[in-house]
Write a protein that holds these residues in place. Sequence first.
Motif, short mmCIF file in Angstrom:
data_model
loop_
_atom_site.label_atom_id
_atom_site.label_comp_id
_atom_site.label_asym_id
_atom_site.label_seq_id
_atom_site.Cartn_x
_atom_site.Cartn_y
_atom_site.Cartn_z
N ARG A 1 10.46 -14.44 -18.42
CA ARG A 1 10.15 -14.89 -19.77
C ARG A 1 8.78 -15.56 -19.73
N THR B 1 4.20 -17.24 -16.14
CA THR B 1 3.01 -16.43 -15.86
C THR B 1 3.21 -15.81 -14.47
N ASN C 1 4.45 -20.70 -30.85
CA ASN C 1 5.02 -21.06 -29.54
C ASN C 1 6.52 -21.32 -29.73
N GLY D 1 1.93 -24.22 -24.51
CA GLY D 1 1.44 -22.86 -24.36
C GLY D 1 1.48 -22.13 -25.69
N THR D 2 1.33 -20.82 -25.64
CA THR D 2 1.45 -20.02 -26.86
C THR D 2 1.96 -18.62 -26.55
N MET E 1 15.90 -12.52 -20.56
CA MET E 1 15.05 -13.65 -20.15
C MET E 1 15.22 -14.02 -18.68
N GLN F 1 14.35 -24.35 -21.44
CA GLN F 1 13.29 -23.99 -20.49
C GLN F 1 12.57 -25.23 -19.95
N ALA G 1 5.46 -23.43 -20.06
CA ALA G 1 4.22 -22.65 -20.02
C ALA G 1 3.63 -22.85 -18.63
O1 MRU Z 1 11.31 -17.69 -25.05
P1 MRU Z 1 10.36 -17.94 -23.93
O2 MRU Z 1 10.91 -18.83 -22.87
O3 MRU Z 1 9.78 -16.67 -23.38
O4 MRU Z 1 9.16 -18.73 -24.61
C1 MRU Z 1 8.05 -19.08 -23.85
C2 MRU Z 1 7.10 -19.97 -24.55
O5 MRU Z 1 7.27 -20.31 -25.69
C3 MRU Z 1 5.90 -20.38 -23.78
O6 MRU Z 1 5.44 -21.63 -24.21
C4 MRU Z 1 4.79 -19.35 -24.03
O7 MRU Z 1 5.25 -18.07 -23.73
C5 MRU Z 1 3.58 -19.63 -23.23
S1 MRU Z 1 3.82 -19.24 -21.54
C6 MRU Z 1 2.38 -19.46 -20.72
#
Ligand code: MRU
Length: 362
Positions: free
Chosen positions: A53, A171, A254, A242-243, A50, A203, A166
């Motif tokens: 991530r 991203t 999520n 986010g998702t 991570m 996070q 998110a």
């Molecule tokens: O374990 P992670 O930190 O990768 O989880 C990320 C999430 O759950 C975010 O909400 C999801 O990836 C959407 S990111 C635009």
Amino acid sequence: MSTPPERSIWTVSDDARTVVRYIDQTRLPGELVIGALRTWEDADEAIRTMRVRGAPLIGVTGAYGICLAAQADPSDAALAVAAAQLREARPTAVNLAREVDALVAELARFPPSRRQIVAWAWSESLASSDIETNLSIGRHGTPLIEQLARSKPEGVPVNVLTHCNAGTLATVAHGTATSPIYLAHEAEVPVHVWVSETRPRLQGAALTAWELERRGVPHTVIVDGACAHLMQRGEVDVVLVGTDRTTRAGDVCNKIGTYPKALAAKAHHLPFYAAVPSRSIDWSIRDGVHEIPIEERDDTEVSEVHGAGPVADSVRIAPLGTRVRNPAFDVTPCHLVTGLITERGVCEPSEAGLTGLFPEMA
Ligand code: MRU
């Protein structure tokens, strides 16, 4: 700390080869460290641990991993080995396997001698498309915040509750759930963000608060357990998350802890929106609860807490030998979701809603 780069991941090339650079998210908020990926194994390690991530970002990193594999050895056999490992690095976000598989299928159309150049161009276009998608999500989501602002006395902020990160860091740039928040803030719509800390990896506290601070967006970090309490007291106007994978029926998977927020929002008659880029929709499944693989991560993420300073100390908080369970994601069924904010607009969380915006998937 130096000014953060505009992107969470980017490439640097000289005549001989290309290196992938990224913000190492395991070091924030203590220090801004820029990591380098030189081999596909580096990309695999960065995803698993991570350092990078967030669903869209691990998809792009997976694609860059294939580029690095092609840079070292573009043969079918070598790419197959890299792809098999990279696509499994994290199982829940649909983006990772989707982008790795799509790029490997694309490369199969070309002779090995052409593959490296095709792979870098394909991945750069994926990264650009992620940025465009997130800006579109922002443009479609901002009116929801503006509408809530109009229902409040002049200057009183709209209280948005978010979970996990998110944002830009999840991203290539702008983020998904944060994109409407950033655009609303830039348009001088008063907005305040409740940042749910997001146990166990924090996070929210470590990453979302870091990027909101840098953008000057007012925010407050709360423990995950405080969310329903704030809703009950009328201090939350909307939940925006986010998702990692949304099904064609609109079930939203999520970060663990999202589902209880949706339940609490329903109980308090509050809107619950998910920002859903189409690359995070799994069109092959309907039932998120039974069909989405939920990643279970290492026990120590729960039994220890990690400091955020330059020295990343960890302290054990559960007795030695205590049994621990660490599911990393949960699924919010579509009936608890008010709407899905996609790059093509906002729709109801249903197959009809999603295929109305994406008729090519009907
Ligand atoms: O374990 P992670 O930190 O990768 O989880 C990320 C999430 O759950 C975010 O909400 C999801 O990836 C959407 S990111 C635009």
